[in-house]
Design a protein around this motif. Structure first.
Motif, PDB file in Angstrom:
ATOM      1  N   ARG A   1      73.477  87.012  44.519  1.00  0.00           N
ATOM      2  CA  ARG A   1      72.862  85.800  43.990  1.00  0.00           C
ATOM      3  C   ARG A   1      72.621  85.908  42.489  1.00  0.00           C
ATOM      4  NH1 ARG A   1      70.618  82.093  47.200  1.00  0.00           N
ATOM      5  NH2 ARG A   1      71.067  80.839  45.363  1.00  0.00           N
ATOM      6  N   GLY A   2      72.884  84.821  41.815  1.00  0.00           N
ATOM      7  CA  GLY A   2      72.723  84.821  40.360  1.00  0.00           C
ATOM      8  C   GLY A   2      73.872  85.514  39.643  1.00  0.00           C
ATOM      9  N   GLY A   3      74.937  85.832  40.385  1.00  0.00           N
ATOM     10  CA  GLY A   3      76.013  86.672  39.851  1.00  0.00           C
ATOM     11  C   GLY A   3      76.896  86.031  38.793  1.00  0.00           C
ATOM     12  N   SER A   4      76.699  84.749  38.513  1.00  0.00           N
ATOM     13  CA  SER A   4      77.540  84.119  37.482  1.00  0.00           C
ATOM     14  C   SER A   4      77.335  84.773  36.117  1.00  0.00           C
ATOM     15  CB  SER A   4      77.223  82.633  37.364  1.00  0.00           C
ATOM     16  OG  SER A   4      77.545  82.001  38.563  1.00  0.00           O
TER      17      SER A   4
ATOM     18  N   THR B   1      74.312  76.421  46.417  1.00  0.00           N
ATOM     19  CA  THR B   1      74.400  77.728  47.084  1.00  0.00           C
ATOM     20  C   THR B   1      73.369  77.815  48.215  1.00  0.00           C
ATOM     21  OG1 THR B   1      75.091  78.664  44.977  1.00  0.00           O
ATOM     22  CG2 THR B   1      74.456  80.215  46.674  1.00  0.00           C
TER      23      THR B   1
ATOM     24  N   PHE C   1      80.260  84.186  39.820  1.00  0.00           N
ATOM     25  CA  PHE C   1      79.712  84.664  41.089  1.00  0.00           C
ATOM     26  C   PHE C   1      80.751  85.163  42.090  1.00  0.00           C
ATOM     27  CE2 PHE C   1      77.884  82.736  45.257  1.00  0.00           C
ATOM     28  CZ  PHE C   1      77.047  83.797  45.546  1.00  0.00           C
TER      29      PHE C   1
ATOM     30  N   SER D   1      78.314  78.008  37.339  1.00  0.00           N
ATOM     31  CA  SER D   1      77.665  78.182  38.639  1.00  0.00           C
ATOM     32  C   SER D   1      77.964  76.968  39.502  1.00  0.00           C
ATOM     33  CB  SER D   1      76.153  78.247  38.473  1.00  0.00           C
ATOM     34  OG  SER D   1      75.749  79.456  37.928  1.00  0.00           O
ATOM     35  N   ALA D   2      77.556  77.041  40.736  1.00  0.00           N
ATOM     36  CA  ALA D   2      77.620  75.888  41.628  1.00  0.00           C
ATOM     37  C   ALA D   2      76.633  74.841  41.125  1.00  0.00           C
ATOM     38  CB  ALA D   2      77.245  76.318  43.035  1.00  0.00           C
TER      39      ALA D   2
ATOM     40  N   GLU E   1      80.916  77.232  43.779  1.00  0.00           N
ATOM     41  CA  GLU E   1      81.527  77.384  42.454  1.00  0.00           C
ATOM     42  C   GLU E   1      82.945  76.806  42.438  1.00  0.00           C
ATOM     43  OE1 GLU E   1      79.214  79.377  43.473  1.00  0.00           O
ATOM     44  OE2 GLU E   1      77.975  79.768  41.700  1.00  0.00           O
TER      45      GLU E   1
END
Ligand code: ASP
Ligand code: MG
Length: 475
Positions: free
Chosen positions: A203-206, A44, A189, A38-39, A123
């Motif tokens: 959002r939270g897509g990692s 984000t 993500f 993730s970032a 990311e």
């Protein structure tokens, strides 16, 4: 082979990235590992804010915010001993970010497409840092964007979906790297359309990136590392006797995800379900512990596995005898809300069909109230639209509830004994979840009462979660 995903907190600083890299290396010696990142924590959000400021023409704020991001990433890069060439690439990315923000500022326009590009920098900046940490420790690591790794998506910006070719492309890109002994570090993500435009998975897509890669490469397991214990039976801040859960089924984890418990992005479950690959929620604080295993079977347990809750909700009730036998009234209500991006967390309709109650997020209550009042109040269907604020939703989740009698009775009894009034009740026909809307002030009391009724083991000492964050419930 394992896919290991690190969320923002575990990528939050040079020290955190260093620790995360060490976790990868503990296993990478013995087997192939693909890393998904993730970032850095908060980035984000910061990018979203910068985008809004650029669109509003607030150039000074944008410049200051960009400088802070630049400083944070370059400083982390330097502390991780990143090679000069990589640092230069990071700085180039930062320059492109500055230009992107300036473009938004000049146009005073932030489309879904440009927002995705903007968010992708989080990311794209963190992956080279993780690769640098792995390289410094002597392994070969390659940072890749989702697109470079083969994640091809639709062009639904903000919630892009993988195209069917994705699985094959992911294997094509990643397997050769694994074969030569490298550790791919893939940006979570983000993906790319077939014409090379950057997209995001939401959002939270990692998590979703990680499970897509896991399924494509037929990994043994996907591991999502957290800075807390595994998933717990309740929020330990509310319930002293909350325990770690050894197993969760795919269905159970979805219920928890939908309830705002940030265990896993709900979409991330789909690739697991389709491939049968298990996922493990692992604790960075206790890496040798098994964590929580998410798989097809629910595992041994009583009817209820976990109690979760969601604060900051409200109930919107639409009523009118005109709604009886007028199914189009429901269709119109839902489509109007959908057009404004308002989603219902819980729905219940009386069997007379004369009223419909929806649980919404608190912030969406007033907008939904005005929207529906304006549109329907004087229609033939609706006589009244009412909003009740200060609501919480409590849910009990577990596969074992299916076909078991008396679960609801026990739950209602436990809450009644505490004098808690139920405002709304819903149970999906999957029988995985019973949800209750109550007054917000009763939330903790209700969670404790429900946990006590189904899950407390008085003779065991309570198991406290390590770390400060909690997985079971978030708001
Ligand atoms: N960085 C993205 C977010 O904050 C994706 C993720 O962390 O999974 O939503
Ligand atoms: Mg994040």
């Amino acid at each position: 082979m394992k896919v290991m995903k690190f969320g923002g907190t575990l990528m939050g600083s040079a020290a955190a990235i260093q620790r995360s890299a060490e976790l990868v290396l503990r296993w990478a010696g013995q087997e192939a590992v693909v890393t998904v990142v993730s970032a850095m924590a908060g980035v984000t959000e910061a990018l979203l804010k910068l985008g809004a400021q650029a669109e509003a023409g607030e150039l000074e704020e944008v410049t200051a915010g960009w400088k802070a991001l630049r400083f944070r990433h370059l400083e982390a890069g330097a502390s991780l001993g990143t090679q000069a060439a990589t640092l230069e690439q990071i700085d180039e990315l930062l320059e492109t970010l500055r230009q992107t923000l300036y473009g938004i500022y000049l146009l005073r326009e932030l489309s879904g497409r440009s927002r995705d590009l903007l968010l992708s920098f989080g990311e794209r900046l963190s992956a080279p840092l993780m690769a640098a940490a792995l390289t410094k420790a002597g392994s070969r690591a390659v940072a890749l964007t989702g697109g470079e790794a083969g994640l091809l998506t639709s062009d639904h910006f903000g919630h892009a979906r993988p195209l069917p070719q994705t699985a094959e492309r992911l294997s094509l890109q990643l397997l050769p790297l694994l074969a030569e002994g490298s550790i791919p570090v893939v940006t979570g993500f983000i993906g790319e359309t077939s014409s090379g435009v950057i997209t995001t998975l939401g959002r939270g897509g990692s998590d979703y990136t990680a499970t897509l890669i896991g399924a494509a490469l037929k990994a043994d397991e996907v591991w999502t590392w957290k800075d807390v214990d595994g998933v717990m039976s309740a929020d330990p801040r509310m319930v002293e006797g909350a325990v770690n859960l050894e197993y969760l089924s795919y269905g159970e984890v979805m219920e928890l995800a939908h309830f705002g418990a940030k265990v896993l992005h709900p979409l991330a479950v789909t690739p697991l379900q389709e491939s049968g690959i298990p996922l493990r929620v692992k604790s960075a604080a206790d890496p040798d512990a098994a964590g929580t295993l998410v798989r097809a079977e629910s595992g041994p347990s009583g009817p209820v596995k976990a109690v979760t809750s969601l604060r900051q909700a409200c109930i919107l009730t639409v009523s009118g005898a005109g709604m009886v036998d007028a199914p189009e009234s429901l269709a119109q209500i839902f489509s109007l809300l959908a057009q404004r991006g308002i989603s219902a967390l819980m729905i219940s309709q009386s069997s007379s069909m004369a009223n419909l109650s929806l649980v919404l997020r608190a912030a969406e209550g007033q907008p939904a109230l005005s929207l529906l009042s304006e549109r329907f109040l004087r229609s033939e269907w609706v006589r009244d639209v009412q909003l009740r604020e200060q609501v919480a939703v409590v849910a009990v989740v577990g596969e074992g509830m299916r076909g078991t009698q008396g679960v609801a009775a026990k739950l209602f009894g436990a809450l009644a004994a505490e004098g808690i009034n139920l405002l709304m009740i819903a149970q999906g026909s999957s029988e995985l979840n019973i949800s209750l809307a109550i007054e917000a002030k009763d939330e903790a009391l209700a969670v404790r009462a429900a946990h006590q009724a189904f899950l407390s083991r008085p003779d065991h000492s309570s198991k406290k979660a390590a770390g400060s964050g909690r997985l079971s419930v978030s708001h």
